[in-house]
Structures are given as structure tokens and as C-alpha cells.
Enzyme design. Sequence first.
Site, PDB file in Angstrom:
ATOM      1  N   GLY A  12      -8.853  20.892  27.156  1.00 58.65           N
ATOM      2  CA  GLY A  12      -8.775  19.766  28.092  1.00 58.65           C
ATOM      3  C   GLY A  12      -7.917  19.978  29.316  1.00 58.65           C
ATOM      4  O   GLY A  12      -7.564  19.014  29.996  1.00 58.65           O
ATOM      5  N   ASN A  14      -8.667  21.341  32.234  1.00 52.89           N
ATOM      6  CA  ASN A  14      -9.357  20.983  33.478  1.00 52.89           C
ATOM      7  C   ASN A  14      -9.450  19.466  33.622  1.00 52.89           C
ATOM      8  O   ASN A  14      -9.314  18.937  34.723  1.00 52.89           O
ATOM      9  CB  ASN A  14     -10.759  21.610  33.535  1.00 52.89           C
ATOM     10  CG  ASN A  14     -10.732  23.011  34.101  1.00 52.89           C
ATOM     11  OD1 ASN A  14     -10.584  23.186  35.309  1.00 52.89           O
ATOM     12  ND2 ASN A  14     -10.830  23.995  33.235  1.00 52.89           N
ATOM     13  N   MET A  94     -18.637  21.585  26.283  1.00 51.31           N
ATOM     14  CA  MET A  94     -19.268  22.762  25.686  1.00 51.31           C
ATOM     15  C   MET A  94     -20.717  22.529  25.242  1.00 51.31           C
ATOM     16  O   MET A  94     -21.253  23.317  24.467  1.00 51.31           O
ATOM     17  CB  MET A  94     -18.427  23.252  24.500  1.00 51.31           C
ATOM     18  CG  MET A  94     -17.018  23.677  24.883  1.00 51.31           C
ATOM     19  SD  MET A  94     -16.955  24.759  26.331  1.00 51.31           S
ATOM     20  CE  MET A  94     -17.519  26.289  25.599  1.00 51.31           C
ATOM     21  N   ARG A  95     -21.364  21.491  25.757  1.00 53.56           N
ATOM     22  CA  ARG A  95     -22.747  21.253  25.354  1.00 53.56           C
ATOM     23  C   ARG A  95     -23.678  21.334  26.558  1.00 53.56           C
ATOM     24  O   ARG A  95     -23.286  20.965  27.668  1.00 53.56           O
ATOM     25  CB  ARG A  95     -22.867  19.889  24.671  1.00 53.56           C
ATOM     26  CG  ARG A  95     -21.958  19.816  23.444  1.00 53.56           C
ATOM     27  CD  ARG A  95     -22.315  18.704  22.535  1.00 53.56           C
ATOM     28  NE  ARG A  95     -23.697  18.658  22.149  1.00 53.56           N
ATOM     29  CZ  ARG A  95     -24.272  19.404  21.214  1.00 53.56           C
ATOM     30  NH1 ARG A  95     -23.554  20.296  20.552  1.00 53.56           N
ATOM     31  NH2 ARG A  95     -25.553  19.265  20.923  1.00 53.56           N
ATOM     32  N   ASN A 117     -20.220  20.971  37.316  1.00 57.45           N
ATOM     33  CA  ASN A 117     -19.618  21.773  36.237  1.00 57.45           C
ATOM     34  C   ASN A 117     -18.702  22.836  36.836  1.00 57.45           C
ATOM     35  O   ASN A 117     -18.934  23.318  37.937  1.00 57.45           O
ATOM     36  CB  ASN A 117     -20.730  22.463  35.441  1.00 57.45           C
ATOM     37  CG  ASN A 117     -20.197  23.258  34.264  1.00 57.45           C
ATOM     38  OD1 ASN A 117     -19.263  22.825  33.573  1.00 57.45           O
ATOM     39  ND2 ASN A 117     -20.768  24.432  34.030  1.00 57.45           N
ATOM     40  N   HIS A 119     -17.490  26.642  36.101  1.00 57.07           N
ATOM     41  CA  HIS A 119     -17.843  27.797  35.271  1.00 57.07           C
ATOM     42  C   HIS A 119     -16.901  28.945  35.613  1.00 57.07           C
ATOM     43  O   HIS A 119     -16.694  29.255  36.796  1.00 57.07           O
ATOM     44  CB  HIS A 119     -19.302  28.207  35.513  1.00 57.07           C
ATOM     45  CG  HIS A 119     -19.695  29.360  34.653  1.00 57.07           C
ATOM     46  ND1 HIS A 119     -19.905  29.225  33.294  1.00 57.07           N
ATOM     47  CD2 HIS A 119     -19.880  30.667  34.940  1.00 57.07           C
ATOM     48  CE1 HIS A 119     -20.200  30.415  32.789  1.00 57.07           C
ATOM     49  NE2 HIS A 119     -20.193  31.300  33.766  1.00 57.07           N
TER      50      HIS A 119
HETATM   51  C1  GRF Z   1     -12.510  26.666  31.111  1.00 60.51           C
HETATM   52  O1  GRF Z   1     -12.297  28.036  31.360  1.00 60.51           O
HETATM   53  C2  GRF Z   1     -13.841  26.221  31.670  1.00 60.51           C
HETATM   54  O2  GRF Z   1     -14.195  26.816  32.871  1.00 60.51           O
HETATM   55  C3  GRF Z   1     -14.777  26.693  30.573  1.00 60.51           C
HETATM   56  O3  GRF Z   1     -14.087  26.427  29.366  1.00 60.51           O
HETATM   57  C4  GRF Z   1     -12.680  26.403  29.618  1.00 60.51           C
HETATM   58  C5  GRF Z   1     -12.192  25.038  29.232  1.00 60.51           C
HETATM   59  O4  GRF Z   1     -10.778  24.919  29.310  1.00 60.51           O
HETATM   60  N1  GRF Z   1     -16.075  26.062  30.678  1.00 60.51           N
HETATM   61  P1  GRF Z   1     -10.084  23.495  29.272  1.00 60.51           P
HETATM   62  O5  GRF Z   1     -10.643  22.751  28.062  1.00 60.51           O
HETATM   63  O6  GRF Z   1     -10.443  22.781  30.535  1.00 60.51           O
HETATM   64  O7  GRF Z   1      -8.631  23.782  29.144  1.00 60.51           O
END
Ligand code: GRF
Length: 217
Positions: A12, A14, A94-95, A117, A119
Site C-alpha cells: 500500500g 503507492n 494485483m488483479r 495504473n 507499472h
Molecule cells: C509497486 O511496485 C507497483 O508498481 C506494483 O506493485 C508494487 C506495489 O507496491 N504494481 P505498494 O503496494 O504500492 O507498496
Amino acid sequence: MIRLLVFASGRGSNARNIFALAKQYPRQIEVVGLVTENPKSGVLQYAKTEQIPIMIVPLPTDVSGSSRRREHEWQILKAIKHLEFDYICLAGYMRILTPEFLAHFPHPNWSVSKIINIHPSLLPSFRGVNAYQQAFRAGVKVAGVSLHFVDAGVDTGSIIHQRTFPRLANDTLESFMQRGLQQEYIAYREVLMALSMGTYTVVDEPFALYIQMAGEE
Ligand code: GRF
């Protein structure tokens, strides 16, 4: 002013970055809610602290395969239907979203969805899961992170913004990922600020739609 609905699944960080941005610029950015399928997600604590409405929508256990995905998305749609927002921000969600779900969220002005999103690669390289690992193992000299509009493919949508970072000679996968993550936070902030302030140009070419941010040549 833009209103955001944030989707996250795991650690979490981000999502936390987006909450902090909204707190810092309350007249530009509002987070109207957090959606997660993971009742143990690290993001829940951050959302509680910031008093952001939380919608936990676990995966249904009584169905499997594609019906499970559809049922789950239907439950999300039900959980968020009372909310008004300009963008859905996927932040470590993640989906993969189905075309049927995306069809509910067309962008009002451009030929993309209103779902963004982040990435962790310089797209179109290293799509899909474990992108930092993929880039690191491929021995790239320049790595990056990308924000893009979500379409029906996996990390294939129109690119909004990218930031690069070098792979250093003494990098371990861990240090490489850590520096990448810092770039993710900056990149997400830059995009959300640009969208909220209108400091961008949309280039809608026959082959791709992309966003040119202020200051980009
Ligand atoms: C990040 O590197 C994001 O780009 C990828 O999964 C990771 C998630 O990290 N899709 P967080 O849950 O935001 O700490």
C-alpha cells in the site's frame, strides 16, 4: 480539482503516497475511497488514519474461474456505485480488470478509460508481474516506471508519464527496487498534479493517445 478512487492490494505504499498528496493539496485532489480485495492489506491502516472510506471486497469463495472474476467485479461495482470520482487510481492493485468492468468507466473526453495504473517498468518493456525482477535480470542499464491508462490488455494502455532511473554497478535487486519505488511515488504525484491543474496536452494520434506534461519537450 480531481476526485480519486484508489484500488490497492498489498503493502500500500503507492496508495499512501496518493493519500499524502491529497492531504497536502486538498483543493486539488480528493480521495473519495479505497477499494481492496485484501482484508490484511497494509493500506487499510493508512486509509483509517486519513479517514478515507474503505470498501473491502474479498474475492468470492463460492465460485471459481472467470465467474469468480465477474462476480468480484460486480460486487465492487455495487460497493462503489454511490461514489462520484474522476479517476480510479490503481496503486499496486494485483488483479486484472475485465473489458466489461472497464466499459463502466470511459474517460469523458478521450478514447481511454478513466482508470490509471502504475507499472514498475519502462513500458512497453517488461509487462506483467515482477517487472523489477524482469528488468534487473535482463541487465538493463536504464530502468523506469510508467503510468498508463488501463485497457483490456496487461499493461498495454496509453502511456501517460514515465520516469527513468539508472541501474548502478553495485545495485542488488533490493536496492534497484527501492530506487524504482521512489520514482513511482514521484511519477504518480506528477501525473495527479498535472491532471488536477490541467498542465498537460493530450496528443490523440491514430496509433496512440498520450499525454504530454508541461515541461516535457
Ligand atoms: C509497486 O511496485 C507497483 O508498481 C506494483 O506493485 C508494487 C506495489 O507496491 N504494481 P505498494 O503496494 O504500492 O507498496
